[in-house]
Design a protein around this motif. Structure first.
Motif, PDB file in Angstrom:
ATOM      1  N   SER A 542      15.997 -56.797 -62.504  1.00 54.49           N
ATOM      2  CA  SER A 542      14.875 -56.611 -63.377  1.00 54.49           C
ATOM      3  C   SER A 542      13.694 -57.697 -63.657  1.00 54.49           C
ATOM      4  O   SER A 542      12.642 -57.687 -63.506  1.00 54.49           O
ATOM      5  CB  SER A 542      15.202 -56.028 -64.722  1.00 54.49           C
ATOM      6  OG  SER A 542      16.045 -57.057 -65.507  1.00 54.49           O
ATOM      7  N   ARG A 543      14.602 -58.872 -63.938  1.00 51.77           N
ATOM      8  CA  ARG A 543      13.746 -60.051 -64.036  1.00 51.77           C
ATOM      9  C   ARG A 543      13.163 -60.623 -62.951  1.00 51.77           C
ATOM     10  O   ARG A 543      11.779 -61.247 -62.828  1.00 51.77           O
ATOM     11  CB  ARG A 543      14.619 -61.395 -64.717  1.00 51.77           C
ATOM     12  CG  ARG A 543      13.828 -62.492 -64.982  1.00 51.77           C
ATOM     13  CD  ARG A 543      12.621 -62.413 -66.010  1.00 51.77           C
ATOM     14  NE  ARG A 543      13.089 -62.062 -67.261  1.00 51.77           N
ATOM     15  CZ  ARG A 543      13.180 -62.902 -68.200  1.00 51.77           C
ATOM     16  NH1 ARG A 543      13.439 -64.122 -68.202  1.00 51.77           N
ATOM     17  NH2 ARG A 543      13.744 -62.185 -69.496  1.00 51.77           N
ATOM     18  N   ARG A 545      11.810 -58.802 -60.369  1.00 54.80           N
ATOM     19  CA  ARG A 545      10.678 -58.214 -59.925  1.00 54.80           C
ATOM     20  C   ARG A 545       9.455 -58.224 -60.969  1.00 54.80           C
ATOM     21  O   ARG A 545       8.258 -58.294 -60.419  1.00 54.80           O
ATOM     22  CB  ARG A 545      11.169 -56.703 -59.828  1.00 54.80           C
ATOM     23  CG  ARG A 545      12.099 -55.969 -58.918  1.00 54.80           C
ATOM     24  CD  ARG A 545      12.461 -54.797 -58.806  1.00 54.80           C
ATOM     25  NE  ARG A 545      13.359 -54.411 -57.713  1.00 54.80           N
ATOM     26  CZ  ARG A 545      13.908 -53.210 -57.253  1.00 54.80           C
ATOM     27  NH1 ARG A 545      13.463 -52.084 -58.034  1.00 54.80           N
ATOM     28  NH2 ARG A 545      14.417 -52.983 -56.173  1.00 54.80           N
ATOM     29  N   SER A 546       9.813 -58.485 -62.229  1.00 55.72           N
ATOM     30  CA  SER A 546       8.945 -58.753 -63.159  1.00 55.72           C
ATOM     31  C   SER A 546       8.144 -60.042 -62.932  1.00 55.72           C
ATOM     32  O   SER A 546       7.000 -60.252 -63.182  1.00 55.72           O
ATOM     33  CB  SER A 546       9.369 -58.598 -64.404  1.00 55.72           C
ATOM     34  OG  SER A 546      10.177 -59.852 -64.666  1.00 55.72           O
TER      35      SER A 546
END
Length: 621
Positions: A542-543, A545-546
């Motif tokens: 998640s991190r 991709r962000s």
């Protein structure tokens, strides 16, 4: 009983039908090793026939590979109920899906389009040739999405919600398959695809009704005395013991041992004997030329009970007392050690971490190599010290092969592992330590080449493994309380918490996102450099991709809250942290330091730091 219609089918014919899975079918149970065994067997059968001078048409004359049988009943609503054979058929479907993905991704010219065997499109949705659950259908939808690179497609498949244990096993098998394809097969992939669909055969035992199909299933599986290799081996041993009381005690020990092995896996008893016989007594292996005779290694793999019957003299088994000793004492002891190894492969054990690490890499010869060094006279301390040391040697061998760009697949490691098993067979600890210390320099000398490793050229899982090992070493060295740990770094089914490889430098080349003096000559230089090992860390998906579109300097605040690899880029880690300070001062050669903005020179310095830590991780025993 109704009429039974057995029909030998190629996979091409088999997958022209669609199959439904009745409610009573057990969940998908194949481990990645089962998939590896099937694919390796098919590849070996192909390579025994293939010659580079052959025309494609000649594949039709290659000797076939028999996959086994399935039991089906009459079609209902356009689909055949699959009463037995779901494991085999699902695994075969998985292989076809992998080959289709490989064909498209590598733009293989003139290779057979396998998409029509995988299913057909109905009203805009894919109707697969096997009636999967909604979750499993989503897995294959993601994996076969040709609009995305295979790594992104695989990540999407891993993130499908509500995965069950069978789905996870299937994903693991898919991940494993990439590393199993032999280089010779890759160069003849169109021929191999022809072989798989035309010359891999199974028997469809078709019955008029589902109830009759159940009766056939029961008859084939439950009736009669079907002696397998394990039963025949037991018979060979017990028949040589003349004293009834001894035979009874040996039978009791045998049953207890076999039950212990089957508690690990239903097939573990046979795997144990294959590994044991190869480890302790096998001397030869089939040569690499076509037509070479099978050696001990190969015969044991095909029929270990027959090999035993012909080689008892070599094993120092001749009298009834020898058979008693072997059955009552030796086999149970080796089985206990084997079970210890298998448990250490499944769960990290202090002092035996490398056994777990090697298993994580799908190294399938580990039990054989570790058993080779064990003597039946060893006490627990002795054999545990020896297998821990050998596991470390295997780890550094696999690591340096990755650095050299070599694939750690079954065929590439088979001979290497067998030679290693023979070299260390029955050594005491002092002799083993001397052997390992003599071998180590040839591998440790390759560690500096870690700096040349590139994301684009190496298997992603190999890079993730190396980064995870370096991260874990730093977590221990810094005595961090919030350690991630290898298991979490490595686990691939944690959804958006799964760890992925993070590029420190964003794509594409953008001078505004770089320091004024960045050192990159042009976009091509930048693209190559950002993929180097020194420009990579690990982040949760998640991190990752962000942050992917941000400049390095804008990601530092996020890095400071993440795992140790990311934190070592940030000032905060080095402030008011005595354990970190002590480690840096004691290891000045490592050169870890905060980096406020990231240039080409920083990639080199960071790679040097990684190499220095790697030299501690894989230091000579």
């Amino acid at each position: 009983m109704a009429y039974i219609n057995p029909q030998t089918q190629s996979l091409k014919l088999c997958f022209q039908s669609h199959y439904s899975l009745p409610y009573f079918q057990r969940e998908y149970k194949w481990e990645s090793r089962h998939m590896a065994e099937m694919l390796n067997d098919i590849q070996n059968a192909f390579l025994l026939n293939y010659e580079p001078t052959h025309a494609r048409k000649e594949v039709s004359g290659y000797s076939s590979y028999f996959l086994g049988s399935i039991i089906t009943s009459a079609e209902k609503d356009g689909k055949k109920p699959l009463i037995d054979g779901q494991q085999r058929l699902t695994s075969t479907f998985l292989l076809l899906a992998y080959l289709e993905r490989y064909r498209r991704d590598n733009q293989v010219q003139n290779a057979l389009d396998l998409s029509t065997l995988l299913g057909s499109v109905s009203f805009g949705a894919m109707d697969y040739s096997i009636e999967f659950s909604a979750t499993r259908k989503s897995i294959f939808d993601c994996y076969l999405d040709n609009s995305k690179p295979v790594d992104d497609a695989m990540r999407d498949a891993e993130e499908v919600p509500d995965l069950n244990d069978g789905d996870r096993k299937l994903l693991d098998a898919l991940r494993t398959t990439e590393g199993l394809l032999d280089q010779k097969v890759r160069t003849a992939i169109a021929y191999f695809i022809d072989y798989v669909v035309e010359r891999v055969l199974l028997i469809d035992i078709s019955v008029a009704s589902e109830s009759e199909a159940h009766r056939v299933f029961v008859t084939m599986n439950d009736r009669g005395l079907r002696l397998g290799p394990i039963d025949l081996l037991k018979g060979q041993i017990l028949s040589k013991i003349p004293v009834a009381a001894d035979a009874q005690s040996c039978h009791t020990a045998w049953v207890r041992t076999i039950n212990q092995l089957r508690a690990l896996d239903p097939e573990e008893d046979s795997l144990f004997f294959r590994n044991l016989f190869r480890a302790k007594w096998a001397d030869t292996m089939r040569g690499k030329s076509k037509g070479d005779a099978a050696g001990d290694f190969d015969i044991i793999g095909e029929a270990y009970h027959r090999w035993f019957e012909s080689n008892t003299t070599r094993m120092a088994i001749s009298t009834g007392d020898d058979y008693v000793r072997f059955a009552r004492d030796d086999i149970p002891k080796f089985a206990d050690i084997y079970a210890f190894i298998k448990n250490a492969e499944m769960e990290l054990k202090p002092g035996f971490e490398c056994i777990y690490f090697n298993a994580a890499r799908k190294y399938s010869f580990q039990s054989m190599v570790l058993l080779a060094v064990v003597k039946v006279s060893d006490n627990t301390t002795d054999w545990q010290k020896k297998i821990a040391l050998v596991a470390r040697l295997i780890d550094v061998i696999l690591t340096t092969r990755t650095i050299e760009g070599k694939e750690n697949n079954y065929d590439n490691l088979k001979e290497l592992s067998f030679v290693l098993a023979r070299d260390i067979r029955d050594k005491d600890y002092a002799a083993l330590l001397a052997y390992v210390q003599a071998e180590w320099p040839k591998y440790i000398s390759l560690l500096p080449d870690l700096a040349k490793l590139k994301y684009a050229r190496a298997d992603r899982s190999d890079i993730l493994y190396l980064l995870a090992r370096i991260a874990c070493h730093l977590e221990d060295a810094f005595s961090l309380t919030n350690r991630v740990g290898f298991t979490t770094y490595w686990q691939r089914d944690r959804g958006m918490k799964t760890f992925d490889i993070e590029h420190l430098l964003k794509e594409p080349f953008d001078t505004a996102a770089l320091p004024a003096i960045h050192g990159f000559s042009d976009a091509k230089d930048y693209d190559g450099s950002r993929n180097l090992f020194g420009a990579l860390v690990l982040l949760p998906r998640s991190r990752n991709r962000s942050l992917q579109d941000k400049a390095y300097r804008d990601k530092l605040a996020a890095y400071a809250t993440e795992n140790v690899l990311a934190q070592t880029l940030c000032d905060a880690l080095y402030q008011n942290n005595p354990n970190v300070t002590a480690y840096i001062q004691a290891n000045l050669n490592i050169g870890l330091a905060a980096i406020s903005d990231f240039s080409k020179d920083n990639i080199v310095h960071r790679a040097d730091a990684y190499v220095a830590v790697a030299q501690q991780v894989w230091q000579t025993p």
